[in-house]
Scaffold this motif. Structure first.
Motif, PDB file in Angstrom:
ATOM      1  N   LYS A 160      -1.406   3.033  -9.169  1.00 40.44           N
ATOM      2  CA  LYS A 160      -1.139   4.410  -8.738  1.00 40.44           C
ATOM      3  C   LYS A 160      -1.042   5.339  -9.945  1.00 40.44           C
ATOM      4  N   SER A 198      -3.229   3.569  -2.931  1.00 43.71           N
ATOM      5  CA  SER A 198      -3.048   2.640  -4.041  1.00 43.71           C
ATOM      6  C   SER A 198      -2.622   1.302  -3.456  1.00 43.71           C
ATOM      7  N   VAL A 199      -3.324   0.237  -3.858  1.00 44.87           N
ATOM      8  CA  VAL A 199      -3.121  -1.080  -3.263  1.00 44.87           C
ATOM      9  C   VAL A 199      -2.758  -2.074  -4.360  1.00 44.87           C
ATOM     10  N   GLY A 200      -1.602  -2.689  -4.246  1.00 50.62           N
ATOM     11  CA  GLY A 200      -1.203  -3.764  -5.147  1.00 50.62           C
ATOM     12  C   GLY A 200      -1.226  -5.075  -4.399  1.00 50.62           C
ATOM     13  N   ILE A 249       0.840  -1.197   0.000  1.00 52.78           N
ATOM     14  CA  ILE A 249       0.000   0.000   0.000  1.00 52.78           C
ATOM     15  C   ILE A 249       0.871   1.240   0.000  1.00 52.78           C
ATOM     16  N   ASP A 269       4.204  -4.951  -5.308  1.00 54.62           N
ATOM     17  CA  ASP A 269       4.748  -3.602  -5.453  1.00 54.62           C
ATOM     18  C   ASP A 269       4.531  -3.072  -6.868  1.00 54.62           C
ATOM     19  N   GLU A 314       4.361   3.945   3.128  1.00 60.03           N
ATOM     20  CA  GLU A 314       4.176   2.641   2.494  1.00 60.03           C
ATOM     21  C   GLU A 314       3.954   1.568   3.562  1.00 60.03           C
ATOM     22  N   MET A 368       0.888  -2.260  -7.315  1.00 59.79           N
ATOM     23  CA  MET A 368       0.581  -1.005  -6.632  1.00 59.79           C
ATOM     24  C   MET A 368       0.977   0.189  -7.484  1.00 59.79           C
ATOM     25  N   TRP A 423      -7.197  -0.427  -6.396  1.00 58.85           N
ATOM     26  CA  TRP A 423      -6.519  -1.678  -6.070  1.00 58.85           C
ATOM     27  C   TRP A 423      -6.333  -2.502  -7.337  1.00 58.85           C
TER      28      TRP A 423
END
Length: 218
Positions: A182, A153-155, A65, A175, A113, A178, A188
């Motif tokens: 982003k 932003s969520v990966g 995140i 990563d 992060e 994310m 997500w």
């Protein structure tokens, strides 16, 4: 019997002192492994926690995140507002993980992060779980009697999608996912392939180059 009473009386303070010292040392060691602002484990503890989850041979969801607008929040409202955002994010992340899994580990990796790893057995649960995470993270943050806006932003990666997955590869995939979401404005995204665009160092993406992946966005 009477001779034992003075001896016990003399030893008891020593035992009490040792117990207090041991407790203090354990507390200091515990605090050293936690981020003082968010209250979450640090990167080193997170890596060990992920490894323990993977050794259980159960499906693991790993997310990375990055907060959106964090620099602007600091610049506009001051660093105390940024601290409030970090604290709120740590609390929200921990509550989300506890609500969705029997076993989990969360952490502040540094700056704005964060990361989490939790046991999620069914793939069909992933969209709902990640949507709720993103919604929670984007809620306004209380600060000095008002609220300030925050985004995220969520990966994510889910270990069954990644044969013979290792922690460093999972971190790298999450990563990259994310960063990809982003660039589209936040939301997500799940990486469904273990093909990554660039090399990594300890599971991290140098310079944060991204790749295209499937998922959901705001």
């Amino acid at each position: 019997m009477s001779a034992l009473v003075p001896a016990t009386a003399m030893v008891a303070p020593l035992l009490t002192g040792w117990s207090a010292t041991t407790w203090w040392l354990h507390r200091r060691l515990h605090q050293a492994r936690l981020d003082p602002l968010s209250g979450l484990p640090t990167r080193a503890r997170f890596k060990k926690g992920v490894d323990r989850l993977l050794r259980r041979r159960v499906p693991v969801l790993l997310v990375v995140i990055d907060l959106d607008g964090f620099k602007a929040l600091n610049d506009t409202h001051g660093h105390l507002a940024g601290d409030a955002a970090i604290t709120a994010t740590g609390s929200r992340l921990n509550r989300w993980a506890a609500a969705h899994a029997e076993r989990w580990v969360v952490a502040r990796l540094g700056g704005d992060e964060f990361a989490a790893a939790l046991t999620i057995p069914h793939a069909e649960d992933l969209p709902g779980v990640l949507s709720r995470l993103h919604e929670n993270l984007c809620a306004a943050v209380p600060f000095e009697g008002r609220t300030v806006a925050l985004g995220a932003s969520v990966g994510a990666v889910w270990s069954p999608h990644w044969p013979l997955a290792e922690r460093s590869r999972l971190l790298r995939g999450a990563d990259e996912a994310m960063y990809a979401v982003k660039r589209t404005g936040g939301g997500w995204r799940i990486a469904h392939s273990d093909h990554t665009a660039v090399a990594s160092v300890n599971g991290r993406r140098p310079g944060r180059p991204g790749t295209q992946m499937m998922g959901g966005t705001r």
